[in-house]
Design a protein around this motif. Structure first.
Motif: not given
Length: 65
Positions: A23, A26, A46-48, A51
């Motif tokens: 994770k 941004h 938020h977290q993402t 990729d």
């Protein structure tokens, strides 16, 4: 051969999910927030998941092979 050191900046910036994905937070949410809309700031909070194209670089920084 000596042990490899984990990049200390990377270990502060990335965390792991329960399934082993990495994770991240941004970018663009630390300063100059007055010109950004509430919606934009809310979505940046938020977290993402990292990729797929950047995963190898992050894993190398964290010494995960």
């Amino acid at each position: 051969m000596p042990k490899l050191k984990t990049n200390s900046g990377a270990k502060k910036r990335f965390t792991f999910t329960g399934t082993g994905k990495i994770k991240r937070h941004h970018a663009y949410h630390s300063h100059i927030l007055t010109k950004k809309t509430k919606k934009q700031k809310r979505n940046l909070d938020h977290q993402t998941i990292v990729d797929r194209c950047n995963l190898k670089q992050v894993r190398d920084l964290l010494n995960l092979r």
